[in-house]
Design an enzyme around this catalytic site. Structure first.
Site, mmCIF file in Angstrom:
data_model
loop_
_atom_site.group_PDB
_atom_site.id
_atom_site.type_symbol
_atom_site.label_atom_id
_atom_site.label_comp_id
_atom_site.label_asym_id
_atom_site.label_seq_id
_atom_site.Cartn_x
_atom_site.Cartn_y
_atom_site.Cartn_z
ATOM 1 N N HIS A 230 0.382 -1.090 0.349
ATOM 2 C CA HIS A 230 0.081 0.281 0.306
ATOM 3 C C HIS A 230 0.752 0.905 -0.146
ATOM 4 O O HIS A 230 0.677 1.751 -0.959
ATOM 5 C CB HIS A 230 -1.249 0.078 1.076
ATOM 6 C CG HIS A 230 -2.277 1.465 1.193
ATOM 7 N ND1 HIS A 230 -2.374 1.452 0.090
ATOM 8 C CD2 HIS A 230 -1.979 2.664 1.658
ATOM 9 C CE1 HIS A 230 -3.715 2.614 -0.058
ATOM 10 N NE2 HIS A 230 -2.435 3.131 0.930
ATOM 11 N N TYR A 234 2.014 5.312 -2.234
ATOM 12 C CA TYR A 234 1.831 6.597 -2.069
ATOM 13 C C TYR A 234 3.583 6.869 -2.210
ATOM 14 O O TYR A 234 4.467 8.472 -2.710
ATOM 15 C CB TYR A 234 1.482 6.828 -0.240
ATOM 16 C CG TYR A 234 0.411 7.269 -0.158
ATOM 17 C CD1 TYR A 234 -0.141 7.936 -0.769
ATOM 18 C CD2 TYR A 234 -0.208 6.334 -0.116
ATOM 19 C CE1 TYR A 234 -1.644 7.562 -0.604
ATOM 20 C CE2 TYR A 234 -1.489 5.858 0.697
ATOM 21 C CZ TYR A 234 -2.468 6.925 -0.286
ATOM 22 O OH TYR A 234 -3.396 6.613 0.654
ATOM 23 N N HIS A 381 -9.232 1.320 -11.414
ATOM 24 C CA HIS A 381 -8.781 2.349 -10.556
ATOM 25 C C HIS A 381 -7.590 2.948 -10.869
ATOM 26 O O HIS A 381 -7.235 3.695 -10.392
ATOM 27 C CB HIS A 381 -9.055 1.525 -9.585
ATOM 28 C CG HIS A 381 -8.157 2.415 -8.126
ATOM 29 N ND1 HIS A 381 -8.472 3.571 -7.207
ATOM 30 C CD2 HIS A 381 -7.653 2.196 -7.146
ATOM 31 C CE1 HIS A 381 -7.596 3.619 -6.411
ATOM 32 N NE2 HIS A 381 -7.305 3.196 -5.859
ATOM 33 N N PHE A 382 -6.213 2.023 -9.957
ATOM 34 C CA PHE A 382 -5.476 2.704 -10.323
ATOM 35 C C PHE A 382 -4.155 2.853 -11.420
ATOM 36 O O PHE A 382 -4.023 3.373 -11.712
ATOM 37 C CB PHE A 382 -4.171 1.951 -10.069
ATOM 38 C CG PHE A 382 -4.167 -0.085 -10.565
ATOM 39 C CD1 PHE A 382 -2.886 0.455 -11.429
ATOM 40 C CD2 PHE A 382 -4.391 -1.296 -9.680
ATOM 41 C CE1 PHE A 382 -2.997 -1.180 -12.703
ATOM 42 C CE2 PHE A 382 -4.479 -2.149 -10.182
ATOM 43 C CZ PHE A 382 -3.029 -2.251 -11.529
ATOM 44 N N HIS A 383 -4.995 2.801 -12.900
ATOM 45 C CA HIS A 383 -4.642 3.035 -14.154
ATOM 46 C C HIS A 383 -5.295 5.122 -13.855
ATOM 47 O O HIS A 383 -4.586 5.553 -14.642
ATOM 48 C CB HIS A 383 -4.834 2.842 -14.644
ATOM 49 C CG HIS A 383 -3.919 1.473 -15.791
ATOM 50 N ND1 HIS A 383 -4.494 0.641 -15.028
ATOM 51 C CD2 HIS A 383 -2.964 1.110 -16.499
ATOM 52 C CE1 HIS A 383 -3.528 -0.665 -15.850
ATOM 53 N NE2 HIS A 383 -2.882 0.453 -16.079
ATOM 54 N N ARG A 445 -10.037 -9.527 -13.266
ATOM 55 C CA ARG A 445 -8.216 -8.825 -13.247
ATOM 56 C C ARG A 445 -6.953 -9.987 -14.075
ATOM 57 O O ARG A 445 -7.072 -11.545 -13.912
ATOM 58 C CB ARG A 445 -8.057 -7.825 -12.653
ATOM 59 C CG ARG A 445 -7.164 -8.525 -11.745
ATOM 60 C CD ARG A 445 -6.773 -7.630 -10.253
ATOM 61 N NE ARG A 445 -5.817 -7.210 -10.579
ATOM 62 C CZ ARG A 445 -5.095 -6.234 -9.908
ATOM 63 N NH1 ARG A 445 -5.321 -6.215 -8.645
ATOM 64 N NH2 ARG A 445 -3.562 -5.675 -10.099
ATOM 65 N N ARG A 446 -5.900 -9.396 -14.903
ATOM 66 C CA ARG A 446 -5.232 -10.651 -14.671
ATOM 67 C C ARG A 446 -5.863 -11.999 -15.314
ATOM 68 O O ARG A 446 -4.998 -13.155 -15.329
ATOM 69 C CB ARG A 446 -4.412 -11.150 -13.438
ATOM 70 C CG ARG A 446 -3.698 -9.679 -12.428
ATOM 71 C CD ARG A 446 -3.519 -10.565 -10.949
ATOM 72 N NE ARG A 446 -2.154 -9.560 -11.153
ATOM 73 C CZ ARG A 446 -1.705 -9.516 -9.834
ATOM 74 N NH1 ARG A 446 -1.788 -10.209 -9.149
ATOM 75 N NH2 ARG A 446 -0.428 -7.978 -9.566
HETATM 76 C C1 HEM Z 1 -0.358 2.922 -22.650
HETATM 77 C C2 HEM Z 1 -0.962 3.478 -21.533
HETATM 78 C C3 HEM Z 1 -1.507 1.750 -21.013
HETATM 79 C C4 HEM Z 1 -2.332 1.072 -21.345
HETATM 80 C C5 HEM Z 1 -2.942 0.838 -22.301
HETATM 81 C C6 HEM Z 1 -1.871 0.215 -19.735
HETATM 82 C C7 HEM Z 1 -3.063 -1.375 -19.413
HETATM 83 C C8 HEM Z 1 -3.368 -2.234 -18.713
HETATM 84 C C9 HEM Z 1 -4.175 -3.050 -18.430
HETATM 85 C C10 HEM Z 1 -5.159 -3.352 -19.510
HETATM 86 C C11 HEM Z 1 -4.038 -4.023 -17.858
HETATM 87 C C12 HEM Z 1 -4.353 -4.826 -17.355
HETATM 88 C C13 HEM Z 1 -4.147 -6.095 -17.174
HETATM 89 C C14 HEM Z 1 -4.960 -7.334 -16.624
HETATM 90 O O1 HEM Z 1 -5.505 -7.051 -15.566
HETATM 91 O O2 HEM Z 1 -4.551 -8.536 -17.427
HETATM 92 C C15 HEM Z 1 -2.876 -3.492 -16.942
HETATM 93 C C16 HEM Z 1 -2.817 -3.587 -15.756
HETATM 94 C C17 HEM Z 1 -1.063 -2.808 -15.242
HETATM 95 N N1 HEM Z 1 -0.637 -2.060 -15.215
HETATM 96 FE FE1 HEM Z 1 -1.334 -1.012 -17.306
HETATM 97 N N2 HEM Z 1 -2.037 0.318 -18.828
HETATM 98 C C18 HEM Z 1 -0.426 1.332 -19.316
HETATM 99 C C19 HEM Z 1 0.084 2.228 -18.603
HETATM 100 C C20 HEM Z 1 0.183 2.111 -17.484
HETATM 101 C C21 HEM Z 1 1.354 2.756 -16.755
HETATM 102 C C22 HEM Z 1 1.980 4.190 -17.758
HETATM 103 C C23 HEM Z 1 1.350 2.175 -15.457
HETATM 104 C C24 HEM Z 1 2.177 2.766 -13.936
HETATM 105 C C25 HEM Z 1 2.945 3.647 -13.940
HETATM 106 C C26 HEM Z 1 0.368 0.590 -15.352
HETATM 107 C C27 HEM Z 1 0.322 -0.196 -14.344
HETATM 108 C C28 HEM Z 1 -0.041 -1.208 -14.710
HETATM 109 C C29 HEM Z 1 -0.109 -2.503 -13.387
HETATM 110 C C30 HEM Z 1 0.576 -2.094 -12.175
HETATM 111 C C31 HEM Z 1 -0.884 -3.328 -13.774
HETATM 112 C C32 HEM Z 1 -1.295 -4.638 -12.955
HETATM 113 C C33 HEM Z 1 -0.604 -5.774 -13.970
HETATM 114 C C34 HEM Z 1 -0.797 -6.997 -12.730
HETATM 115 O O3 HEM Z 1 -2.018 -7.287 -12.433
HETATM 116 O O4 HEM Z 1 -0.102 -7.795 -12.636
HETATM 117 N N3 HEM Z 1 0.407 1.067 -16.507
HETATM 118 N N4 HEM Z 1 -2.602 -1.897 -17.672
HETATM 119 CU CU LIG Z 2 -3.630 0.479 -0.703
#
Ligand code: HEM
Ligand SMILES: [Cu+2]
Length: 560
Positions: A230, A234, A381-383, A445-446
């Site tokens: 968490h 921050y 949420h976190f995006h 997700r994932r």
């Molecule tokens: C072009 C920009 C981006 C797109 C289209 C995008 C799209 C996505 C999508 C659709 C997921 C869900 C995948 C899943 O749950 O199977 C994901 C997961 C994630 N994204 Fe992005 N994302 C982008 C940029 C970013 C950026 C800039 C960050 C952080 C600085 C980020 C951090 C994460 C994280 C931490 C996850 C979770 C991974 C996990 O579940 O293990 N993403 N993203």
């Molecule tokens: Cu948290």
């Protein structure tokens, strides 16, 4: 000869910390570029389009790509940004040179750790996602590299602590200057916060991956992970807040309304961002509901400094808009310099933070979490938080910081501006769709759903939202190409012109810290650090004691 030319040597003369900052920044952007490459592919996946067969043999699976996406974007990029900005800004505010030996140590640790962890990630030997929950077991190099990388941030923290102690020694009785105070609190918070991860990796995952211990306890591993997991958000967010508090008001044409309130917000983050990790474990067995409730309440407390930030920043922006001639209830908004890509990036990011924060409060509300846990709601949420506000704050900062560090003027500012609009629109659409797909249909997700006909059949009703995902993925791809073109073209050009970009645009403040009892109170850093430790011991001590004394180690597995 009287011709003035600037060689590379002159560019950094007198400021070796500029070079270090630039290295951290550019390495961070390289990580972001590679990590972001997978984002649009993931959006297409959640739209039913599967492009992963075309990535073979380079990328073996959706999950390998997702591991790279999470690690490079959320861990590597974010940490390097903090190391770039929140060492450089306090150094320049104080007029001190950071300890350059340690600074280069932190750089080499970050680089070497990153390279070591990258090898198994790229070879599909660590496709365990960026949370690496046991008993999924990655190659040892992944854990070792990650540990070296994270420990590099302790060196950055120590450098800032050193500068602060020097300031206190040389200026007895004076209040810490604002940027230095905010940066120091950020690093102290992170030091305390990272202990969970460090213990998990150093004492369990590394020995386990080398085969020195047979198994690890998944519940204990998750608990240690979320102890850090968490507050790490921050750790990502506060550099963006530092920019929003201390630089944005100036770029927007106004002043920061209140310095003491900014300090108070950061102090509350130090106190409340750590003892809240069970809100990631509402669905876990083996943690008593009473403790989950304690963390629920503390999580609501940590929303307070962000709400305070919303007011202070909105008032500061209104001050700027009115200074620029904006009239009436909303005229100040139109009067803000929306044409400046650095300001635009922050304004749009902050706008996205409003629905982002609202979703966060839903997630944190104990039983409500059951409705959204492990669905696409969560990445929705976190995006808004990290991929929109935090990332855009850094992007917007880079538009003036790279010229400031190198003397190389920003190339194609129009393109930079457009890329920020597209990034914002893309993220807005994507997060909108992901929220509702998760909430209404419980889509996990994932999950590589596009590859599974059964999943596509089961989620047929969400087709409209899936289409939005495809559209957002394409928009975000275009936005990313434009952004990275601007950044790398700017950094790689040969032209240097030092006539501009000399100063960091730190904002003036209206309500000053001198004479403020609030500011004086927050400046008792050692005392507050102690209070933070006590809160952690109360919220985590009994549960962790139970877990450490009742470990149930299980063997690892590799399911990919
Ligand atoms: C072009 C920009 C981006 C797109 C289209 C995008 C799209 C996505 C999508 C659709 C997921 C869900 C995948 C899943 O749950 O199977 C994901 C997961 C994630 N994204 Fe992005 N994302 C982008 C940029 C970013 C950026 C800039 C960050 C952080 C600085 C980020 C951090 C994460 C994280 C931490 C996850 C979770 C991974 C996990 O579940 O293990 N993403 N993203
Ligand atoms: Cu948290």
């Amino acid at each position: 000869m009287a011709v003035i030319t600037f060689s590379k040597v002159d560019a950094y003369a007198g400021h070796p910390e500029k070079k270090l900052t630039l290295y951290m920044l550019m390495l961070g952007f390289m990580a972001l570029m590679l990590g972001t490459f997978f984002g649009p592919l993931q959006s297409l996946n959640y739209g039913g389009l599967d492009l992963y067969p075309y990535l073979k043999p380079l990328i073996q699976s959706y999950y390998q790509g997702l591991s790279l996406h999470g690690v490079l974007n959320a861990i590597v990029f974010t940490q390097l940004m903090a190391q770039a900005l929140l060492v450089y800004f306090p150094a320049r505010e104080l007029g001190y040179r950071p300890n350059m030996t340690l600074a280069w140590v932190s750089w080499w640790m970050a680089l070497v750790g990153l390279l070591i962890a990258a090898i198994p990630l790229l070879l599909n030997a660590a496709s365990v996602l960026y949370t690496f929950y046991a008993p999924l077991k990655a190659h040892w190099a992944f854990y070792v590299g990650a540990a070296i990388f994270v420990l590099s941030s302790w060196v950055s923290a120590y450098i800032v602590l050193q500068m602060w102690l020097r300031f206190k020694r040389e200026n007895p009785g004076k209040i810490t200057p604002l940027v230095t105070y905010l940066s120091l609190i950020h690093w102290l918070m992170w030091f305390l916060a990272s202990l969970g991860l460090v213990v998990e990796v150093a004492f369990f995952l590394i020995p386990w991956s080398f085969g020195w211990i047979e198994g690890v306890d998944p519940l204990l591993m998750r608990t240690l992970f979320w102890y850090t997991g968490h507050p790490i958000v921050y750790f990502w967010l506060l550099p963006a807040y530092v920019v929003a508090y201390t630089i944005l008001p100036k770029l927007a044409g106004g002043k920061l309304i209140s310095d003491p309130l900014a300090r108070l917000a950061f102090l509350l983050f130090l106190l409340f961002s750590i003892p809240v990790g069970f809100h990631h474990q509402f669905a876990d067995p083996g943690i008593a509901p009473g403790w989950k409730f304690v963390h629920t309440v503390l999580t609501m407390m940590v929303a307070v400094p962000s709400l305070m930030t919303a007011f202070t920043l909105a008032a500061s922006l209104e001050n700027a808009g009115r200074a620029r001639g904006g009239k009436g209830l909303l005229g100040w908004i139109r009067a803000l310099p929306w044409d400046n890509p650095s300001v635009l990036a922050l304004l749009l990011g902050l706008l996205a933070f409003i629905p982002g924060g609202a979703g966060g409060i839903v997630n944190a509300s104990f039983t409500l979490n059951q409705a959204v846990h492990n669905t696409t709601w969560i990445p929705g949420h976190f995006h808004l938080q990290v991929a929109t506000l935090v990332t855009m704050a850094v992007m917007g900062t880079a538009f003036w910081l790279i010229p400031h560090l190198t003397g190389k003027p920003l190339l194609r500012p129009g393109l930079a501006w457009a890329s920020m609009w597209l990034w914002f629109i893309g993220m807005f659409l994507m997060t909108f769709a992901l929220h509702w797909m998760g909430f209404l249909w419980g889509i996990p997700r994932r999950a590589h759903i596009a590859e599974s006909p059964a999943a596509m059949e089961a989620y047929r009703e969400s087709a409209a939202w899936m289409t939005i995902n495809i559209v957002s993925g394409i928009i975000l791809f275009v936005a990313a190409v434009m952004f990275f073109y601007v950044i790398f073209a700017t950094a790689l050009q040969a032209r240097r012109d030092f006539s501009e970009y000399q100063e960091i645009p730190f904002a003036e403040v209206i309500s000053k810290p001198e004479g403020s009892s609030l500011a004086l109170m927050t400046d008792r850093v050692g005392f507050w650090f102690g209070v933070a430790v006590v809160l952690i011991l109360v919220a985590y001590g009994p549960v962790l004691f139970q877990m450490f004394t009742h470990m149930n180690p299980v063997p690892g597995m590799r399911l990919w």
